[in-house]
Design a protein around this motif. Structure first.
Motif, short mmCIF file in Angstrom:
data_model
loop_
_atom_site.label_atom_id
_atom_site.label_comp_id
_atom_site.label_asym_id
_atom_site.label_seq_id
_atom_site.Cartn_x
_atom_site.Cartn_y
_atom_site.Cartn_z
N GLY A 1 -55.48 24.62 -34.38
CA GLY A 1 -55.62 23.21 -34.69
C GLY A 1 -54.39 22.69 -35.41
O GLY A 1 -53.42 23.40 -35.63
N GLY A 2 -54.45 21.43 -35.77
CA GLY A 2 -53.30 20.83 -36.44
C GLY A 2 -52.21 20.50 -35.43
O GLY A 2 -52.33 20.76 -34.23
N THR A 3 -51.15 19.93 -35.92
CA THR A 3 -50.09 19.50 -35.02
C THR A 3 -48.75 19.51 -35.73
O THR A 3 -48.68 19.48 -36.97
N GLU A 4 -47.69 19.54 -34.93
CA GLU A 4 -46.35 19.35 -35.47
C GLU A 4 -46.19 17.88 -35.86
O GLU A 4 -46.99 17.03 -35.46
N PHE A 5 -45.14 17.58 -36.61
CA PHE A 5 -44.87 16.18 -36.93
C PHE A 5 -43.37 16.00 -37.09
O PHE A 5 -42.62 16.96 -37.30
N ARG A 6 -42.93 14.76 -36.95
CA ARG A 6 -41.51 14.42 -37.04
C ARG A 6 -41.33 13.21 -37.96
O ARG A 6 -42.07 12.23 -37.88
N ASN A 7 -40.33 13.32 -38.83
CA ASN A 7 -39.87 12.18 -39.63
C ASN A 7 -40.99 11.47 -40.38
O ASN A 7 -41.16 10.25 -40.31
N VAL A 8 -41.76 12.24 -41.13
CA VAL A 8 -42.80 11.69 -42.00
C VAL A 8 -42.24 11.62 -43.41
O VAL A 8 -41.86 12.64 -43.99
N GLU A 9 -42.17 10.42 -43.97
CA GLU A 9 -41.61 10.26 -45.31
C GLU A 9 -42.70 10.41 -46.36
O GLU A 9 -43.77 9.81 -46.24
N VAL A 10 -42.41 11.21 -47.38
CA VAL A 10 -43.37 11.42 -48.47
C VAL A 10 -42.66 11.17 -49.80
O VAL A 10 -41.44 11.23 -49.90
N ARG A 11 -43.47 10.93 -50.80
CA ARG A 11 -42.96 10.66 -52.15
C ARG A 11 -43.50 11.70 -53.11
O ARG A 11 -44.71 11.95 -53.15
N LEU A 12 -42.59 12.33 -53.86
CA LEU A 12 -42.97 13.30 -54.89
C LEU A 12 -42.63 12.72 -56.25
O LEU A 12 -41.60 12.05 -56.42
N GLU A 13 -43.48 13.00 -57.23
CA GLU A 13 -43.27 12.47 -58.57
C GLU A 13 -42.65 13.53 -59.47
O GLU A 13 -43.11 14.68 -59.51
N PHE A 14 -41.60 13.16 -60.17
CA PHE A 14 -40.96 14.01 -61.17
C PHE A 14 -40.95 13.21 -62.46
O PHE A 14 -40.26 12.19 -62.56
N SER A 15 -41.71 13.68 -63.45
CA SER A 15 -41.88 12.88 -64.67
C SER A 15 -40.57 12.61 -65.39
O SER A 15 -40.40 11.57 -66.00
N SER A 16 -39.61 13.56 -65.29
CA SER A 16 -38.36 13.38 -66.03
C SER A 16 -37.32 12.61 -65.23
O SER A 16 -36.46 11.94 -65.80
N ARG A 17 -37.39 12.67 -63.90
CA ARG A 17 -36.33 12.07 -63.08
C ARG A 17 -36.84 10.94 -62.19
O ARG A 17 -36.08 10.38 -61.41
N GLY A 18 -38.09 10.62 -62.29
CA GLY A 18 -38.63 9.56 -61.45
C GLY A 18 -39.00 10.10 -60.08
O GLY A 18 -38.88 11.28 -59.79
N PRO A 19 -39.46 9.22 -59.20
CA PRO A 19 -39.90 9.65 -57.88
C PRO A 19 -38.73 10.04 -56.98
O PRO A 19 -37.61 9.56 -57.15
N ARG A 20 -39.02 10.92 -56.03
CA ARG A 20 -38.04 11.29 -55.01
C ARG A 20 -38.73 11.26 -53.66
O ARG A 20 -39.90 11.58 -53.54
N TRP A 21 -37.97 10.86 -52.64
CA TRP A 21 -38.51 10.71 -51.29
C TRP A 21 -37.87 11.74 -50.36
O TRP A 21 -36.67 12.04 -50.47
N PHE A 22 -38.67 12.25 -49.42
CA PHE A 22 -38.19 13.23 -48.44
C PHE A 22 -38.73 12.87 -47.06
O PHE A 22 -39.90 12.53 -46.90
N ASP A 23 -37.84 12.97 -46.09
CA ASP A 23 -38.20 12.77 -44.69
C ASP A 23 -38.46 14.15 -44.08
O ASP A 23 -37.53 14.97 -43.98
N CYS A 24 -39.70 14.42 -43.69
CA CYS A 24 -40.11 15.79 -43.32
C CYS A 24 -40.44 15.90 -41.83
O CYS A 24 -40.96 14.97 -41.21
N SER A 25 -40.12 17.09 -41.29
CA SER A 25 -40.49 17.44 -39.92
C SER A 25 -40.96 18.88 -39.91
O SER A 25 -40.47 19.71 -40.69
N LEU A 26 -41.91 19.18 -39.03
CA LEU A 26 -42.42 20.55 -38.89
C LEU A 26 -42.42 20.91 -37.41
O LEU A 26 -43.01 20.21 -36.58
N ILE A 27 -41.73 22.02 -37.09
CA ILE A 27 -41.63 22.50 -35.70
C ILE A 27 -42.22 23.90 -35.64
O ILE A 27 -41.80 24.79 -36.39
N CYS A 28 -43.19 24.11 -34.77
CA CYS A 28 -43.83 25.42 -34.62
C CYS A 28 -43.16 26.20 -33.51
O CYS A 28 -42.86 25.66 -32.44
N LEU A 29 -42.90 27.48 -33.76
CA LEU A 29 -42.19 28.34 -32.82
C LEU A 29 -43.09 29.48 -32.38
O LEU A 29 -43.80 30.08 -33.20
N ASP A 30 -43.05 29.80 -31.09
CA ASP A 30 -43.81 30.92 -30.56
C ASP A 30 -42.96 32.18 -30.60
O ASP A 30 -41.74 32.15 -30.39
#
Length: 531
Positions: free
Chosen positions: A230-259
């Motif tokens: 189940g589940g799926t690969e994904f491309r270019n999904v932007e997420v936001r992580l919180e860092f209390s000392s440095r403020g938020p940071r954003w990352f553009d994420c992709s997941l590729i599954c390999l056989d």
């Protein structure tokens, strides 16, 4: 013993002419130890035609016998090496420490296995994998050595090439400005690069892959691949992580599954594959997002200023209508009572009716003057983002009043459904109340702490200050319209918390004042993730 004697004679006859006396002696000793030996001729042919290079030496490493594979491997004819020391094969490139270990192992009557750099008859170097076994006599003394070796030069070259390519790949990955991690089916990291390690340090040892994938699932609603399928690969999904000392940071994420091809023995003749690993790629977009957020925040400031102006008008008009409503109700009640009982003069009734009508008109005018709020659409909101916006818009007030802010967000929160302006206004009310409380405290240290969390599908924001606090008897009254508990009441209509409570209720949540806090005040806001 008679059978052994006959076999011994047959072997001696089968040995080729000119066989060294040492070989004969070694075979005599072999025959003395067994009762039912193999056919001696067959035994010799097995050794002679073995696919591994074999040699027999005396206790001083003088070569007594070499088989055909030895000749093919080294290029030496056996006549050229018999009677010479095994060192004739040395290339002089093997460290002396290796030979010292070799002789120490053999001296302890144990088999030595290792690698030596040897040379062929024409001087070409090759890497030999060698096993040398001591041969003991009946008294337990070493009389001979049996050597077996094979050329592993090509294997070594291939291994070196693979290691070089691996090192080259790691260098390229480390130089890449993108976070890279190779994950197994359980999400464990098999390979990563320097960007991944940097984020690992920023997260204080928490695996970035775990945090990023959780953020993708929570913030974007992506169903991730798992061990059970189940589940799926994904491309270019932007997420936001919180860092209390440095403020938020954003990352553009992709997941590729390999056989990966099957590697078990049963797969040798039948090709098969399985989804074995996933490649996680994440590019930090914080700089671009902050530029975008800066422009958006400036627009938001103007929008919030207008909202606050309208909110102030609504509070003032709402307070006025509330104040008028009470005497109006009394006048209407008195008029109705006089009419019912027939008491009082017509003139008094007429005056009361005129006062009531005038008050009703004033009430209606005020109600009509209340600014209307446009129906805001529901959106998926990031609570950390909304709190961060409120703090940034309150920065001037916080600095002006010398307030130290501690911001402790949960790194990843699920998105919830709400109206952004209303939720932002709710948080602005709570933070502004905390700022006012801190300005009315005698404490030299003015501290404000804000935390976010998620438990069982409920998002929580706690706003705590070390101000004068709220007496227990007033903790419910502060949410009533027109209640104002400040020492300096100018500029406060007493509608802020009432409106905040109304907004929280509209979003399926609520606001409460923590009764366990005696020094200062802690306000707890709860908002459900799903409505």
């Amino acid at each position: 013993m008679e059978l052994v004697s006959r076999v011994k004679d047959a072997v001696l006859e089968a040995l080729p002419g000119g066989a060294p006396a040492q070989i004969v002696a070694a075979f005599n000793e072999f025959c003395a130890r067994v009762e039912e030996p193999l056919s001696p001729h067959l035994f010799f042919q097995l050794v002679e035609q073995a696919p591994t290079a074999l040699s027999i030496t005396d206790a001083h490493a003088t070569i007594l016998y070499a088989n055909r594979m030895f000749e093919q491997l080294t290029g030496y004819a056996r006549e050229e090496v018999i009677g010479k020391n095994e060192s004739i094969l040395s290339n002089q490139a093997t460290p002396s420490s290796v030979y010292e270990e070799l002789w120490a192992t053999l001296g302890a009557q144990r088999t030595w296995t290792g690698k030596l750099v040897n040379r062929t008859r024409d001087g070409a170097a090759y890497l030999a994998e060698i096993s040398i076994a001591p041969v003991l006599d009946s008294a337990g003394r070493i009389t001979h050595f049996l050597g077996m070796h094979r050329d592993i030069t090509r294997i070594y070259e291939l291994q070196s090439q693979v290691e070089h390519q691996k090192g080259l790949l790691e260098t390229i990955l480390d130089a890449a400005p993108v976070l890279v991690a190779l994950l197994d089916q359980r999400g464990r990291v098999l390979l990563d690069n320097q960007e991944y390690k940097k984020l690992l340090g920023d997260l204080r040892g928490t695996e970035p892959a775990e945090i990023l994938l959780k953020a993708v699932a929570e913030q974007a609603g992506v169903v991730l691949p798992g061990p059970g399928g189940g589940g799926t690969e994904f491309r270019n999904v932007e997420v936001r992580l919180e860092f209390s000392s440095r403020g938020p940071r954003w990352f553009d994420c992709s997941l590729i599954c390999l056989d990966e091809p099957g590697r078990t023995a049963s797969c040798y003749f039948k090709s098969s594959s399985r989804r074995a690993v996933c490649l996680l790629l994440a590019s930090e977009t914080t700089r671009q997002r902050r530029e975008h957020e800066r422009a958006r925040l400036e627009h938001l400031r103007a929008s919030v200023a207008e909202q606050q102006r309208i909110r102030g008008m609504r509070e003032a008009l709402a307070a006025a209508t509330f104040q008028i409503q009470q005497p109006l109700n009394l006048i209407n009640a008195a008029t109705a009572m006089l009419n019912r009982n027939g008491e009082g003069s017509d003139h008094l009734l007429q005056v009361l009716e005129q006062i009531g009508a005038s008050a009703q008109r004033a009430y209606d005018v005020l109600r009509t003057a209340l600014p209307t709020e446009d129906e805001e659409p529901l959106r998926h909101l990031n609570l950390n983002e909304v709190v961060q916006e409120v703090l940034e818009m309150s920065t001037e007030q916080l600095l002006k009043n010398g307030i130290t802010v501690t911001w402790r967000p949960t790194a990843v929160l699920p998105a919830f459904t709400g109206r952004s302006q209303q939720v932002r206004g709710l948080l602005m009310n709570i933070v502004e109340n905390a700022i006012v409380a801190l300005t009315q405290t005698a404490s030299a240290e003015r501290e404000l702490e804000i935390r976010t969390a998620e438990t069982s599908g409920v998002l929580t924001v706690t706003v705590q200050d070390n101000g004068p606090g709220i007496p227990p008897a007033e903790r419910l009254a502060v949410f009533q319209p027109l209640y104002c508990g400040w020492k300096i009441k100018a500029g406060h209509a007493g509608m802020g918390l009432a409106m905040a409570q109304e907004t929280a209720a509209q979003h399926g949540g609520g606001i409460e004042i923590d009764p366990q806090i005696t020094a200062g005040c802690r306000v707890r806001i709860e908002l459900p993730v799903k409505r």
